[in-house]
Every structure is written in C-alpha cells, then in structure tokens.
Enzyme design. Structure first.
Site, PDB file in Angstrom:
ATOM      1  N   GLU A 132      -5.402  -3.946  -1.130  1.00 42.96           N
ATOM      2  CA  GLU A 132      -5.809  -5.090  -0.306  1.00 42.96           C
ATOM      3  C   GLU A 132      -6.860  -5.953  -0.990  1.00 42.96           C
ATOM      4  OE1 GLU A 132      -5.335  -2.010   0.712  1.00 42.96           O
ATOM      5  OE2 GLU A 132      -4.747  -1.878   2.806  1.00 42.96           O
ATOM      6  N   THR A 166       0.884  -1.173   0.000  1.00 43.62           N
ATOM      7  CA  THR A 166       0.000   0.000   0.000  1.00 43.62           C
ATOM      8  C   THR A 166       0.918   1.218   0.000  1.00 43.62           C
ATOM      9  OG1 THR A 166      -0.018   0.192   2.393  1.00 43.62           O
ATOM     10  CG2 THR A 166      -1.701  -1.228   1.413  1.00 43.62           C
ATOM     11  N   TRP A 179     -21.884  15.693   8.682  1.00 42.26           N
ATOM     12  CA  TRP A 179     -20.816  15.335   7.748  1.00 42.26           C
ATOM     13  C   TRP A 179     -20.837  16.203   6.500  1.00 42.26           C
ATOM     14  CZ3 TRP A 179     -17.602  12.282  10.040  1.00 42.26           C
ATOM     15  CH2 TRP A 179     -18.038  11.287  10.910  1.00 42.26           C
ATOM     16  N   LYS A 202     -16.402  16.998   9.840  1.00 39.04           N
ATOM     17  CA  LYS A 202     -17.608  17.076  10.658  1.00 39.04           C
ATOM     18  C   LYS A 202     -17.807  18.530  11.080  1.00 39.04           C
ATOM     19  CE  LYS A 202     -20.170  13.858  13.322  1.00 39.04           C
ATOM     20  NZ  LYS A 202     -20.202  12.726  14.232  1.00 39.04           N
TER      21      LYS A 202
HETATM   22  P1  ADP Z   1      -3.761   4.115  -1.365  1.00 39.80           P
HETATM   23  O1  ADP Z   1      -4.622   3.753  -0.201  1.00 39.80           O
HETATM   24  O2  ADP Z   1      -2.363   4.196  -1.057  1.00 39.80           O
HETATM   25  O3  ADP Z   1      -4.297   5.255  -2.184  1.00 39.80           O
HETATM   26  P2  ADP Z   1      -4.957   2.174  -3.053  1.00 39.80           P
HETATM   27  O4  ADP Z   1      -4.714   2.347  -4.477  1.00 39.80           O
HETATM   28  O5  ADP Z   1      -5.058   0.818  -2.511  1.00 39.80           O
HETATM   29  O6  ADP Z   1      -3.798   2.878  -2.331  1.00 39.80           O
HETATM   30  O7  ADP Z   1      -6.202   3.051  -2.656  1.00 39.80           O
HETATM   31  C1  ADP Z   1      -7.435   2.554  -2.280  1.00 39.80           C
HETATM   32  C2  ADP Z   1      -8.326   3.698  -1.923  1.00 39.80           C
HETATM   33  O8  ADP Z   1      -8.492   4.583  -3.030  1.00 39.80           O
HETATM   34  C3  ADP Z   1      -9.719   3.289  -1.567  1.00 39.80           C
HETATM   35  O9  ADP Z   1      -9.795   2.817  -0.241  1.00 39.80           O
HETATM   36  C4  ADP Z   1     -10.481   4.590  -1.773  1.00 39.80           C
HETATM   37  O10 ADP Z   1     -10.348   5.465  -0.676  1.00 39.80           O
HETATM   38  C5  ADP Z   1      -9.769   5.215  -2.945  1.00 39.80           C
HETATM   39  N1  ADP Z   1     -10.524   4.970  -4.171  1.00 39.80           N
HETATM   40  C6  ADP Z   1     -10.265   4.061  -5.118  1.00 39.80           C
HETATM   41  N2  ADP Z   1     -11.160   4.145  -6.121  1.00 39.80           N
HETATM   42  C7  ADP Z   1     -12.043   5.122  -5.793  1.00 39.80           C
HETATM   43  C8  ADP Z   1     -13.222   5.683  -6.405  1.00 39.80           C
HETATM   44  N3  ADP Z   1     -13.681   5.275  -7.590  1.00 39.80           N
HETATM   45  N4  ADP Z   1     -13.863   6.659  -5.732  1.00 39.80           N
HETATM   46  C9  ADP Z   1     -13.422   7.118  -4.550  1.00 39.80           C
HETATM   47  N5  ADP Z   1     -12.307   6.640  -3.938  1.00 39.80           N
HETATM   48  C10 ADP Z   1     -11.634   5.655  -4.536  1.00 39.80           C
END
Ligand code: ADP
Length: 540
Positions: free
Chosen positions: A327, A183, A438, A433
């Site tokens: 993940e 990650t 929210w 918040k």
């Molecule tokens: P990092 O957490 O380092 O950015 P990841 O690529 O695993 O690495 O990111 C996953 C996160 O990216 C998700 O948990 C979410 O918060 C965000 N994410 C991915 N796709 C979308 C989407 N279509 N809309 C909003 N958030 C997204």
C-alpha cells in the site's frame, strides 16, 4: 498575492524512461541464465520497449487497459514495466506463488486484457483456466512448450521482431494509473493497489534520496520479485540513476544465486530475510564469494540482529533494514544509522531498528483509545501513514476500516523515537497479550535466532487458561545440532523479560512461508489448533 512561476509539468514514468535511455545508454540490464548472463544496454532496451509498446498497441491495448505479467525478474519483465505504463495502460505484476483460486481472482479483479508469461511458468498460470478464458491474448516469453494453456498464444520475440523502433508516447496526466499490485491477502482475497505515474515518480525520487543511495556505476542485484511491491522501487531508481540492473530470473536458491553474485559482482542488492538466511546457511557449508557486495537492503519482515552482525563480520556487508508495504509503494523507513557514531557496535543498535522514516512519508502512532502518541521511543500504538505514494483505497474494494481520517492504518504496532526511528513491535494480528501485558513476537523471535544453532524461529500466541494467551515458539535447528526447550529458555534469560520466555516449544523442519517469503503464522496457528505441532514444554 504572489503566484508560483513554475511550469505545470506532469510527473510521469515516461519522463523517467526517456531520462535513463538518453543519459545512461551504456548501462546494462543483465539477466542470469543459470551459467551465463544475457546483457542488453539501456539504449537497446529502450528500443525493445518501443517495439513492445507498438506490438501491444497492435493487439488493441490502449489507455486505461491492464496488462498482466506472470514472470521472474528479467529483461522482458523490465521492458513491460516501462512500455505498458508509458502507453497509458497499467502493468499488473501477478504473484507467481498465489494459490490457483487467488490467481483466478486477481486476474479477473484486475481486468487483465493481455498476460505476458514466462514459458517456464505456463503450467502455473494454467491453473487459473476460467480467468484466462477472459484474457484476450497470452504472450509467452521464450520458445518453450505452452500447450498447457490449451489456447493459441503469441510469442514475445516474434512480436518484437515484427516491429521497428520508434513510438509516439502519449502525453499522460500524472494521475493516470501506471501499475497494479495485490497485497498477498493473508485473510480473505488479495486487494489491489493501483499506483499512478505521479506516485511512482515521487516514490522513485523519495526512495533514492531517502536511503537507497543508488548511483551511476552501481550494479544492483534485484532479488526481490517485481511482483512484490514493484521490486521495492528498484527498477525505476536504477534506470534513472544509471545503475546496472542485475536480474536473477528463476535462480533464486542460495546456490545459483551466489554463483550469479560471484560471476557478475553486484555491489548492492535487496531481498527479504529468508533469502539472506539461506545465503548464510550455505556459507556454513562452502566458501562464498560475496566480496563485491557493499550493502544490501533487507526488509519485508523484521531483520534479526544476528543476521546484521554475521553479514558484517563474515562478509563485510552492511545491512540496511527497510520497512514498508504494498500500500506504500512500498518504502516507509530505512535504517540508516544517524551520523557521528563511533563504532560498528553502536551502529548495529540503530540498524536493528525498523528504520528512520523517509522524507515524503508522514507517520504517526495512534493508541487503542484513538489518541496520538509522542515520538518518545516508548509510547506504543498502531502505525499510521500518509503521503504522495501511499494508497487512498483499494481497487474494486473500498475498505474504510483501513483508513483513519486520511491516514492509512498499517496494521503494524510500533514506537517512534525522537530521531524519527520506527520500531515495529508486531503486527496487530500477531501480538500476544499475556496477563494483560504485550509480548512482542518480533523481539522474541530475534532473541531466539541469536542462538548460533537456531536457523529460524517463529512465535505465535495460543490461548492459555491462566494468562489468556501465551507464546509458542516454533524453532528450526541447524543441521546436526540438538537443542532442548530447557537450553533455549536458559539462553533467553537476560535477553528478554523473564515472563516472555515461552513454556511451549515445537521443533519443525521449516517455518511455513507466504508467497513473498515471509513467515506464515496463519498456517502455524492452524497447525497448532489442529494438533499438528508436537509441543514440548520447557519443564518436561
Ligand atoms: P503482506 O502484508 O502480504 O506481507 P507486504 O509486503 O505489503 O505484504 O507486507 C507489509 C508488512 O510487512 C508490513 O505491514 C509489516 O508488517 C511487514 N514488514 C515489512 N518490513 C518489515 C520490517 N523491516 N520489520 C518488521 N515488519 C516488516
């Protein structure tokens, strides 16, 4: 008591490899070289994969070992993607944009025995000398200078040339580790996720059937880096389905990328919104030939409505939003509109949603009090997932906080509607918040970028005496345009709740980005705290 009569057949990447090599021999891996393309058929690629496996075996790589890659998306990277797992080792796709201390950490934590690096990236890899000292062999792709590494290196081409095709792939248990991906570690060190053969196999089928819809004859441009959650599963999916695999190598900036698109004419592609934003901006200064593209998957961050509309209206391209995380291998949802809609306008309302959960992923929403929420499009809570391609833990770093009774806590807050469409409202750490209510930074950002003169907008929460927290909007204005907080506030009326409209605005040249091209709000928050942002108030 009846018993299954089915074979117990292991689900392995090796099976996927053999299938594509036999059935789709003539399809091509196409790697862009800046002004021309290099093409290798799947059949020839398969022979190169066998040679690579032999060469790695000669270097002492065996079952259970880890081979790192520090590469752009290209032919050799794809070869490692197959050869290493099918030997019974794990391929560790190193993120080429990590800070040196993070890179040092992931190489050591991953236990990389060998690293394959592009000659153009040798200088970046050299920034982790201590970790490199523990790596047994470094293999350089290309014949460029590698002296920055200060050690003996092997050359990829020489290794392959010294071998003949043929490799006796081992029979592997389907739970053998196949790939490792970290990650990006927005807080603390990155954490390793280790995919198994089985999880890759089911993810490949799940993602393909679940909406990627890749088929024989497609030409898929894989912009999303192979180190960003396995290029979202596209490499294996294209290989088994018989889609040509177009690799942009280092040519990721809008100008060279669109030259590649015009020359090689992909019909499908995938990348984060930042990349497509760059393409749209370039399209305002010159005419682009994107006519080959029918549809693109955009994900990794929320996709603004304005982007979906512009791609459709200006280029006839359908955007499919995707959501997932490292993940999750990574795919969780894809925003394919439900059938039976009358018009494009109706479709857009579905495409702006984060996406419909794909078969193979179980999803639930858990409220602050721990109760599971209905799929009614209203009840809000943390999104949790489980399934055969979702991690049950982290490499060397047990993190029980990330799990809840066998479910992965995604760290995203959202709602699910009765048709199974998820709408991410925010990341847990980004939600604001204000006065006990929210504010969704994602929704607010989308509303701001709908302004034709706004290129990017990121919203962060900052402490406020009266409301506890209020939004600050950081905005990048299009070249030559001038915008005031007053004009933007005016624009937002009717688009979001009145009390969501920020009082504090800041105009910046570019929103800081993470190593995979997402908004880095951590940096913005720090800049705000340190007084590094010039704040203009709407009523000033
Ligand atoms: P990092 O957490 O380092 O950015 P990841 O690529 O695993 O690495 O990111 C996953 C996160 O990216 C998700 O948990 C979410 O918060 C965000 N994410 C991915 N796709 C979308 C989407 N279509 N809309 C909003 N958030 C997204």
């Amino acid at each position: 008591m009846v018993e299954s009569t089915m074979m117990e057949y292991p689900l392995t990447v090796t099976q996927l490899l053999r299938h594509g090599a036999r059935v789709h021999r003539d399809r091509q891996v196409v790697t862009w070289q800046g002004d021309h393309a290099r093409r290798v058929s799947f059949g020839d690629t398969y022979e190169r994969i066998e040679r690579l496996a032999q060469a790695l075996g000669d270097l002492g790589v065996g079952e259970g070992d880890v081979v790192g890659t520090f590469c752009w998306n290209h032919q050799e990277h794809l070869e490692a993607y197959f050869a290493v797992p099918c030997m019974g080792a794990a391929v560790h796709t190193l993120n080429i944009r990590l800070f040196p201390d993070q890179l040092d950490f992931v190489i050591r934590d991953g236990g990389d025995k060998v690293i394959v690096v592009d000659d153009s990236l040798v200088g970046v890899l050299a920034q982790a000398p201590d970790a490199l000292a523990e790596v047994e062999h470094v293999i350089v792709v290309g014949d460029g200078d590698a002296s920055a590494l200060g050690r003996e290196v092997l050359r990829y081409d020489d290794l392959l040339a010294a071998q003949t095709p043929g490799y006796d792939w081992p029979d592997l248990d389907e739970n053998t580790a196949a790939m490792m991906c970290y990650t990006s570690g927005t807080t603390g060190n990155p954490k390793g996720v280790v995919y198994s053969h089985r999880s890759q196999w089911v993810h490949t089928f799940g993602a393909t059937a679940g909406g990627l819809n890749i088929g024989a004859g497609d030409r898929t441009l894989v912009i999303v880096p192979q180190f960003h959650a396995n290029a979202w599963g596209l490499i294996y999916a294209c290989w088994i389905m018989g889609s040509d695999i177009l690799q942009p190598e280092r040519y990721l900036q809008p100008e060279p990328l669109t030259a590649f698109i015009a020359a090689e004419r992909p019909n499908f592609s995938a990348a984060v919104p930042t990349v497509w934003n760059g393409v749209l901006a370039l399209g305002q200064t010159k005419e682009l030939d994107l006519s080959s593209l029918d549809r693109v998957v955009v994900g990794g961050a929320a996709v603004p409505r304005a982007m979906i509309e512009r791609f459709h209206d200006e280029y006839g391209i359908e955007i499919v939003q995707g959501w997932g995380m490292t993940e999750m291998s990574p795919l969780g949802t894809l925003s394919m509109p439900p059938p039976g809609l009358g018009s494009w306008e109706e479709e857009v309302d579905w495409r702006v949603k984060t996406g419909r959960v794909i078969a193979g992923v179980d999803m639930r929403i858990i409220a602050d009090d721990g109760s599971e929420q209905p799929w009614d499009g209203k009840a809000i809570g943390e999104v949790q997932v489980r399934g055969p391609w979702i991690t049950a833990g982290y490499h060397n770093a047990p993190d029980p906080e990330k799990f809840d009774d066998g479910w992965l806590r995604t760290g995203d807050v959202g709602v699910i509607d009765p048709k199974g469409f998820l709408q991410i409202v925010d990341r847990v750490k980004d939600v604001i918040k204000s006065g006990g209510e929210w504010i969704s930074t994602v929704e607010l950002e989308n509303a701001i970028v709908a302004h034709p003169e706004v290129v990017e907008a990121a919203v962060i929460g900052v402490p406020d005496e009266k409301w506890d927290e209020r939004p600050v909007a950081a905005v990048v204005v299009a070249a030559g345009a001038e915008l005031t907080p007053g004009a933007l506030s005016e624009f937002l009326q009717e688009k979001v709740a009145r009390w969501w409209v920020p009082e504090r605005w800041t105009f910046i040249d570019e929103v800081p980005k993470t190593s995979v091209g997402k908004y880095d709000k951590k940096v913005l928050r720090r800049d705000y705290e340190q007084g590094g942002l010039t704040i203009v108030r709407a009523d000033d």
